[in-house]
Design an enzyme around this catalytic site. Structure first.
Site, PDB file in Angstrom:
ATOM      1  N   VAL A   1       0.838  -1.198   0.000  1.00 13.58           N
ATOM      2  CA  VAL A   1       0.000   0.000   0.000  1.00 13.58           C
ATOM      3  C   VAL A   1       0.876   1.254   0.000  1.00 13.58           C
ATOM      4  O   VAL A   1       0.630   2.214  -0.742  1.00 13.58           O
ATOM      5  CB  VAL A   1      -0.963   0.000   1.205  1.00 13.58           C
ATOM      6  CG1 VAL A   1      -1.717   1.314   1.291  1.00 13.58           C
ATOM      7  CG2 VAL A   1      -1.933  -1.173   1.113  1.00 13.58           C
TER       8      VAL A   1
ATOM      9  N   LYS B   1      -6.546  -0.864  10.752  1.00 11.81           N
ATOM     10  CA  LYS B   1      -7.902  -1.095  11.275  1.00 11.81           C
ATOM     11  C   LYS B   1      -7.901  -1.417  12.747  1.00 11.81           C
ATOM     12  O   LYS B   1      -8.750  -0.963  13.503  1.00 11.81           O
ATOM     13  CB  LYS B   1      -8.531  -2.289  10.541  1.00 11.81           C
ATOM     14  CG  LYS B   1      -8.804  -2.016   9.129  1.00 11.81           C
ATOM     15  CD  LYS B   1      -8.685  -3.261   8.299  1.00 11.81           C
ATOM     16  CE  LYS B   1      -7.249  -3.521   7.922  1.00 11.81           C
ATOM     17  NZ  LYS B   1      -7.090  -4.490   6.842  1.00 11.81           N
TER      18      LYS B   1
ATOM     19  N   GLY C   1     -13.318  -0.527   1.093  1.00 15.44           N
ATOM     20  CA  GLY C   1     -14.413  -0.737   0.148  1.00 15.44           C
ATOM     21  C   GLY C   1     -15.580   0.216   0.334  1.00 15.44           C
ATOM     22  O   GLY C   1     -16.324   0.464  -0.605  1.00 15.44           O
TER      23      GLY C   1
ATOM     24  N   GLY D   1      -1.835  -9.395  -3.082  1.00 14.32           N
ATOM     25  CA  GLY D   1      -1.626  -8.348  -2.072  1.00 14.32           C
ATOM     26  C   GLY D   1      -2.895  -7.940  -1.350  1.00 14.32           C
ATOM     27  O   GLY D   1      -2.973  -6.844  -0.810  1.00 14.32           O
TER      28      GLY D   1
ATOM     29  N   GLU E   1      -3.992  -9.843   4.769  1.00 14.10           N
ATOM     30  CA  GLU E   1      -3.179  -9.265   5.844  1.00 14.10           C
ATOM     31  C   GLU E   1      -1.895 -10.084   5.986  1.00 14.10           C
ATOM     32  O   GLU E   1      -1.817 -11.224   5.512  1.00 14.10           O
ATOM     33  CB  GLU E   1      -3.949  -9.320   7.167  1.00 14.10           C
ATOM     34  CG  GLU E   1      -5.224  -8.513   7.180  1.00 14.10           C
ATOM     35  CD  GLU E   1      -4.995  -7.037   6.917  1.00 14.10           C
ATOM     36  OE1 GLU E   1      -4.199  -6.419   7.615  1.00 14.10           O
ATOM     37  OE2 GLU E   1      -5.625  -6.495   5.989  1.00 14.10           O
TER      38      GLU E   1
ATOM     39  N   ASP F   1     -10.805  -9.126  10.641  1.00 15.22           N
ATOM     40  CA  ASP F   1     -10.670  -7.904   9.835  1.00 15.22           C
ATOM     41  C   ASP F   1     -12.062  -7.302   9.564  1.00 15.22           C
ATOM     42  O   ASP F   1     -12.261  -6.083   9.687  1.00 15.22           O
ATOM     43  CB  ASP F   1      -9.957  -8.281   8.522  1.00 15.22           C
ATOM     44  CG  ASP F   1      -9.788  -7.106   7.589  1.00 15.22           C
ATOM     45  OD1 ASP F   1      -8.829  -6.352   7.758  1.00 15.22           O
ATOM     46  OD2 ASP F   1     -10.642  -6.938   6.692  1.00 15.22           O
TER      47      ASP F   1
ATOM     48  N   LYS G   1     -13.631  -3.542  10.897  1.00 11.65           N
ATOM     49  CA  LYS G   1     -14.275  -2.555  10.015  1.00 11.65           C
ATOM     50  C   LYS G   1     -15.714  -2.301  10.453  1.00 11.65           C
ATOM     51  O   LYS G   1     -16.186  -1.170  10.441  1.00 11.65           O
ATOM     52  CB  LYS G   1     -14.223  -3.043   8.571  1.00 11.65           C
ATOM     53  CG  LYS G   1     -12.794  -3.098   8.027  1.00 11.65           C
ATOM     54  CD  LYS G   1     -12.712  -3.849   6.723  1.00 11.65           C
ATOM     55  CE  LYS G   1     -11.272  -3.935   6.235  1.00 11.65           C
ATOM     56  NZ  LYS G   1     -11.098  -4.910   5.155  1.00 11.65           N
TER      57      LYS G   1
ATOM     58  N   GLY H   1      -6.047  -4.244  -1.790  1.00 15.86           N
ATOM     59  CA  GLY H   1      -5.075  -4.114  -2.873  1.00 15.86           C
ATOM     60  C   GLY H   1      -4.444  -2.729  -2.885  1.00 15.86           C
ATOM     61  O   GLY H   1      -4.925  -1.803  -2.235  1.00 15.86           O
TER      62      GLY H   1
HETATM   63  N1  HSE Z   1      -6.918  -7.770   4.144  1.00 16.48           N
HETATM   64  C1  HSE Z   1      -7.896  -6.778   3.880  1.00 16.48           C
HETATM   65  C2  HSE Z   1      -8.949  -7.373   2.955  1.00 16.48           C
HETATM   66  C3  HSE Z   1      -7.239  -5.592   3.246  1.00 16.48           C
HETATM   67  O1  HSE Z   1      -8.713  -8.439   2.391  1.00 16.48           O
HETATM   68  O2  HSE Z   1     -10.012  -6.799   2.798  1.00 16.48           O
HETATM   69  C4  HSE Z   1      -8.109  -4.380   3.146  1.00 16.48           C
HETATM   70  O3  HSE Z   1      -8.553  -3.929   4.382  1.00 16.48           O
END
Ligand code: HSE
Length: 417
Positions: free
Chosen positions: A13, A97, A126, A180, A183, A194, A198, A295
């Site tokens: 990133v 996050k 997203g 990519g 995590e 994850d 969020k 990504g």
């Molecule tokens: N690992 C996270 C995902 C990256 O796959 O959504 C973006 O937050």
């Protein structure tokens, strides 16, 4: 006045953010320093050697740097960098996050006290474009009553690749890592953690609180097999990992888990690394959004938007209040369920299972038995009509103790909004 920016971290990133800043895409901001662990490592593009440094603490206290972009990876270091940079008078953007979900209270409080900016669109890539909508929900004439969302690109990539290409879980995960999306520790993606971070950030935004609850139920996709994907398909569903917030009144019912969902619904139709969010307000107006959730460039663009806010001296969009939101008990909710039993192939098996369901008033919508590949058991797949979550689990506790059950029962909720 031109502001100088330092980016801490030159990973997947970081490379995107550095590239866009170096191209001068944010008017009013100039890339000044990039903090790396290994200056000798080859990079996707060249920067003046003097721009690279290994000295984080020097950079976050440098008087000629006004903005810090924190992309460190390690949560402990990231939290330290963010808080110290704020105290040193810098505006800060982070994509971490974990620290926003778990330490958002102290980070936002510090920033508010010091009149500094914290950008965190990169933490929920997203749906980051909805930040105004989410942040101002409290001011709107109709409050948000429900959010259902796909928030993890890696899990969605894995599930849709298993569905479309019949690839195994491990193959699909390796591909997501190569792209990519995942995590550093992909169990964060797969186990629903994850998504939960969020969801917690969104919960804070829609309720304008820096202290959203975090102890809600979380299930991941680690137990989903190709077999489940095929049976779901036969039943007319896709499998997706979703985060759901329902706020009928004061309490919020919050959870993360996989679901069977119709492929022609918004969330059911989302493929690859995309994220999606469906928002329903108290008047029943539903709207949705789909965008890549992981990504290099999707995340970089989210971060760049925070930087544009800083360059244009806009107000930060983090929550201002600190109300405590009570969590509702999801055992009280009604759901339909997909159940895959592994049972001995003999007469009376279905009768025994149905007898327990009958006692709990759980009604079956579908029953299908497949010919077994294993000598020890055959799969029997059932779907239920709506049943209270607590009753379902109690009936399964009884069923799983029956002699006829030979392996753990797969349970996936069916989501049909
Ligand atoms: N690992 C996270 C995902 C990256 O796959 O959504 C973006 O937050």
């Amino acid at each position: 006045m031109m502001k100088n920016v330092a980016v801490i971290g030159f990973g997947n990133v970081g490379a995107g953010v550095i590239e866009l800043l170096w191209q001068g895409r944010v008017a009013g901001l100039a890339l000044k320093k990039v903090v790396v662990k290994h200056p000798e490592k080859p990079r996707p593009f060249e920067l003046p050697p003097a721009m690279l440094t290994t000295e984080i603490s020097k950079v976050i206290s440098a008087p000629d740097i006004q903005v810090i972009v924190e992309l460190v990876g390690d949560a402990k270091v990231a939290a330290e960098v963010v808080l110290t940079a704020l105290k040193n008078g810098k505006d800060v953007v982070t994509a971490n996050k974990l620290i926003i979900a778990e330490k958002g209270d102290s980070i936002f409080t510090t920033a508010a006290k010091l009149g500094r900016f914290v950008g965190f669109r990169g933490t929920f890539v997203g749906c980051h474009s909805l930040i105004h909508e989410l942040n101002e929900a409290r001011l709107s004439a109709s409050r948000i009553k429900r959010i259902s969302a796909i928030l993890n690109g890696t899990s969605n990539y894995i599930l849709s690749t298993m569905t479309k290409e019949a690839k195994s879980f491990d193959e699909a995960l390796s591909e997501a890592q190569r792209q990519g999306y995942a995590e550093q520790d992909p169990s964060q993606d797969i186990d629903g953690i994850d998504t939960a971070y969020k969801l917690r950030i969104l919960l804070g935004l829609i309720n304008d609180t820096r202290r959203p609850p975090g102890n809600f139920p979380i299930e991941g996709i680690g137990g989903i097999t190709l077999q489940d994907i095929r049976y779901a398909d036969e039943l007319g569903y896709r499998i997706k990992l979703v985060g759901v917030i329902e706020q009928p009144e004061k309490a919020a019912f919050v959870r993360v888990h996989p679901v069977l969902i119709p492929p022609d619904s918004l969330l059911g139709s989302v493929e690859g690394n995309n994220n999606a969010i469906e928002i329903e307000d108290e008047l029943g107006v539903t709207s949705g959004w789909v965008a890549p959730g992981a990504g290099r460039y999707p995340t970089s663009v989210a971060i760049i938007k925070d930087l544009v806010d800083i360059a244009q001296e806009r107000k930060p969009l983090f929550p201002q209040g600190d109300a405590l939101i009570p969590l509702g008990d999801i055992g009280e909710l009604q759901n339909r369920y997909y159940l895959r039993f592994s049972v001995v192939d003999q007469s009376g098996v279905l009768a025994q299972i149905c007898n327990v369901f009958w006692q709990y008033n759980a009604s079956l919508a579908t029953v299908m038995q497949k010919e077994g590949r294993s000598r020890d058991f055959v799969p029997v797949v059932m779907t239920t009509y709506p049943v209270k979550e607590r009753d379902l689990w109690q009936s399964l506790t009884e069923i799983n103790q029956l002699e006829i059950i030979k392996a753990p029962t797969q349970v996936i909720r069916i989501y049909e909004r």
